[in-house]
Design a protein around this motif. Structure first.
Motif, PDB file in Angstrom:
ATOM      1  N   ALA A  15       0.832  -1.201   0.000  1.00 53.10           N
ATOM      2  CA  ALA A  15       0.000   0.000   0.000  1.00 53.10           C
ATOM      3  C   ALA A  15       0.867   1.251   0.000  1.00 53.10           C
ATOM      4  O   ALA A  15       2.054   1.209   0.334  1.00 53.10           O
ATOM      5  CB  ALA A  15      -0.926  -0.023   1.215  1.00 53.10           C
ATOM      6  N   GLY A  16       0.260   2.363  -0.347  1.00 52.07           N
ATOM      7  CA  GLY A  16       0.986   3.622  -0.478  1.00 52.07           C
ATOM      8  C   GLY A  16       1.685   4.068   0.789  1.00 52.07           C
ATOM      9  O   GLY A  16       2.733   4.718   0.726  1.00 52.07           O
ATOM     10  N   VAL A  54      -1.244  -9.636  -7.892  1.00 54.84           N
ATOM     11  CA  VAL A  54      -2.109  -8.866  -6.991  1.00 54.84           C
ATOM     12  C   VAL A  54      -1.706  -7.398  -7.051  1.00 54.84           C
ATOM     13  O   VAL A  54      -0.567  -7.075  -7.392  1.00 54.84           O
ATOM     14  CB  VAL A  54      -2.023  -9.359  -5.526  1.00 54.84           C
ATOM     15  N   ALA A  55      -2.638  -6.531  -6.692  1.00 54.14           N
ATOM     16  CA  ALA A  55      -2.338  -5.095  -6.638  1.00 54.14           C
ATOM     17  C   ALA A  55      -3.354  -4.396  -5.756  1.00 54.14           C
ATOM     18  O   ALA A  55      -4.522  -4.808  -5.678  1.00 54.14           O
ATOM     19  CB  ALA A  55      -2.361  -4.485  -8.042  1.00 54.14           C
ATOM     20  N   PHE A  56      -2.910  -3.343  -5.083  1.00 56.08           N
ATOM     21  CA  PHE A  56      -3.824  -2.471  -4.354  1.00 56.08           C
ATOM     22  C   PHE A  56      -4.412  -1.433  -5.312  1.00 56.08           C
ATOM     23  O   PHE A  56      -3.762  -1.008  -6.275  1.00 56.08           O
ATOM     24  CB  PHE A  56      -3.090  -1.731  -3.227  1.00 56.08           C
ATOM     25  N   THR A  64     -10.162   1.221   0.395  1.00 53.29           N
ATOM     26  CA  THR A  64      -9.094   0.523  -0.321  1.00 53.29           C
ATOM     27  C   THR A  64      -9.622  -0.768  -0.926  1.00 53.29           C
ATOM     28  O   THR A  64     -10.394  -1.498  -0.307  1.00 53.29           O
ATOM     29  CB  THR A  64      -7.939   0.204   0.637  1.00 53.29           C
ATOM     30  N   LEU A  65      -9.175  -1.041  -2.158  1.00 49.79           N
ATOM     31  CA  LEU A  65      -9.505  -2.281  -2.839  1.00 49.79           C
ATOM     32  C   LEU A  65      -8.224  -3.038  -3.149  1.00 49.79           C
ATOM     33  O   LEU A  65      -7.139  -2.455  -3.200  1.00 49.79           O
ATOM     34  CB  LEU A  65     -10.249  -2.008  -4.150  1.00 49.79           C
ATOM     35  N   ALA A  66      -8.361  -4.328  -3.360  1.00 50.59           N
ATOM     36  CA  ALA A  66      -7.262  -5.150  -3.867  1.00 50.59           C
ATOM     37  C   ALA A  66      -7.796  -5.945  -5.045  1.00 50.59           C
ATOM     38  O   ALA A  66      -8.963  -6.344  -5.062  1.00 50.59           O
ATOM     39  CB  ALA A  66      -6.726  -6.078  -2.786  1.00 50.59           C
ATOM     40  N   VAL A  67      -6.940  -6.165  -6.030  1.00 53.91           N
ATOM     41  CA  VAL A  67      -7.327  -6.961  -7.196  1.00 53.91           C
ATOM     42  C   VAL A  67      -6.357  -8.127  -7.314  1.00 53.91           C
ATOM     43  O   VAL A  67      -5.160  -7.989  -7.028  1.00 53.91           O
ATOM     44  CB  VAL A  67      -7.344  -6.096  -8.477  1.00 53.91           C
ATOM     45  N   PHE A 277       9.044  -1.523  -3.367  1.00 55.28           N
ATOM     46  CA  PHE A 277       9.650  -0.467  -2.564  1.00 55.28           C
ATOM     47  C   PHE A 277       8.560   0.252  -1.786  1.00 55.28           C
ATOM     48  O   PHE A 277       7.474   0.523  -2.314  1.00 55.28           O
ATOM     49  CB  PHE A 277      10.395   0.522  -3.459  1.00 55.28           C
ATOM     50  N   GLY A 278       8.859   0.567  -0.537  1.00 59.59           N
ATOM     51  CA  GLY A 278       7.927   1.297   0.303  1.00 59.59           C
ATOM     52  C   GLY A 278       8.596   2.465   0.975  1.00 59.59           C
ATOM     53  O   GLY A 278       9.826   2.552   1.041  1.00 59.59           O
TER      54      GLY A 278
END
Length: 300
Positions: A15-16, A54-56, A64-67, A277-278
């Motif tokens: 996540a961001g 997968v992706a947020f 928030t959604l996830a795919v 990376f976060g």
């Protein structure tokens, strides 16, 4: 993370804020994990085969959604409401494995490519297919896709093929290709567009070579060999346009533009499937087939 049989984290995204991870597993499940609290926020079941990507999906003012994508030929969207995760939407218009996802910069759409030689654009809020892009009649070569990625402009999409070519599409024109780029002589298992939109990195699991294509010249301008026994699972540019990560047998991080190697991490018990990376590039979250999530940072 995930079950022991079959074992492995096959895909991940961060996540961001850098604190929450969504992962897909060989066990068919999608998990959402809070790194700070060190706990699973949700284990999402519905896929019937291994999760492939997968992706947020994060949009200000919205939940928030996830795919997730799977070898079961489906794309699923999951949502968080009041801290609880649940299924929202399912897309099942493809005839073979879904090999990759791309979230549009507007967060209104998501795209997915399939080994059935097509890729689709979906409207997230409407929960429906917008368009499915078919192979171009008369174009020579394979359209059987093995990887997928979206350009930061939201218009161009790259489909890596089993023949080693990248088919670049302009989403506004389903009747012709924007470009066809030769990169490997074996299936392209991962590709990634740089944040500035100039470069496209590609890799193949059966070829320990990383290629970087300059999209302004439509040609490989940088290429390097990893050790011959290395497997590359994923190449990924970070969103700050500073780094390129290469995950597989080990994790290697390269400086964007010069592509000098900055970091090598090999303290893993299984093949690494991906890295994100976060926190503005100060941390790297790594997932692997040993079911372990690792957070790398300064001093580690």
């Amino acid at each position: 993370m995930h079950a022991t049989k079959p074992a492995g984290i096959t895909a991940l995204d961060v996540a961001g804020d850098g604190n929450v991870v969504v992962s897909g597993g060989a066990d068919k499940a999608v998990q959402v994990y809070d790194l700070e609290a060190k706990k699973v926020l949700g284990t999402l079941k519905g896929h019937t085969k291994a999760v492939t990507d997968v992706a947020f999906i994060e949009k200000e003012g919205q939940d928030t959604l996830a795919v997730s994508a799977s070898a079961d030929k489906t794309v699923r969207i999951w949502g968080e409401t009041d801290g609880k995760w649940a299924a929202k939407t399912k897309f099942d218009n493809h005839k073979s494995d879904i090999v990759g996802l791309a979230v549009h910069p507007s967060k209104a759409f998501v795209s997915a490519a399939s080994a059935d030689s097509t890729w689709s654009l979906y409207d997230i809020s409407e929960g429906k297919e917008v368009y499915t892009y078919q192979p171009i009649a008369g174009d020579e070569g394979s359209f059987a896709y093995s990887s997928f990625g979206g350009h930061p402009d939201g218009i161009l999409h790259g489909c890596g093929t089993k023949a080693g070519t990248v088919r670049v599409w302009d989403a506004r024109d389903p009747s012709s290709l924007a470009a066809s780029l030769e990169s490997h002589s074996s299936p392209i298992t991962s590709l990634s567009f740089s944040e500035n939109g100039y470069y496209l990195a590609t890799a193949s699991k059966t070829d320990p070579t990383v290629n970087v294509i300059d999209l302004r010249k439509l040609a490989v301008f940088k290429s390097w060999q990893l050790p011959t026994d290395n497997v590359v699972s994923e190449v990924r540019f970070d969103t700050s346009a500073q780094f390129l990560s290469v995950a597989g047998t080990d994790l290697r991080v390269y400086q964007n533009k010069t592509f000098d190697e900055l970091l090598k991490f090999d303290d893993n018990a299984g093949e690494l499937s991906g890295a994100r990376f976060g926190k503005l590039g100060s941390e790297i979250v790594v997932g692997g087939m040993d079911r372990t999530l690792r957070v790398l940072g300064k001093g580690q």
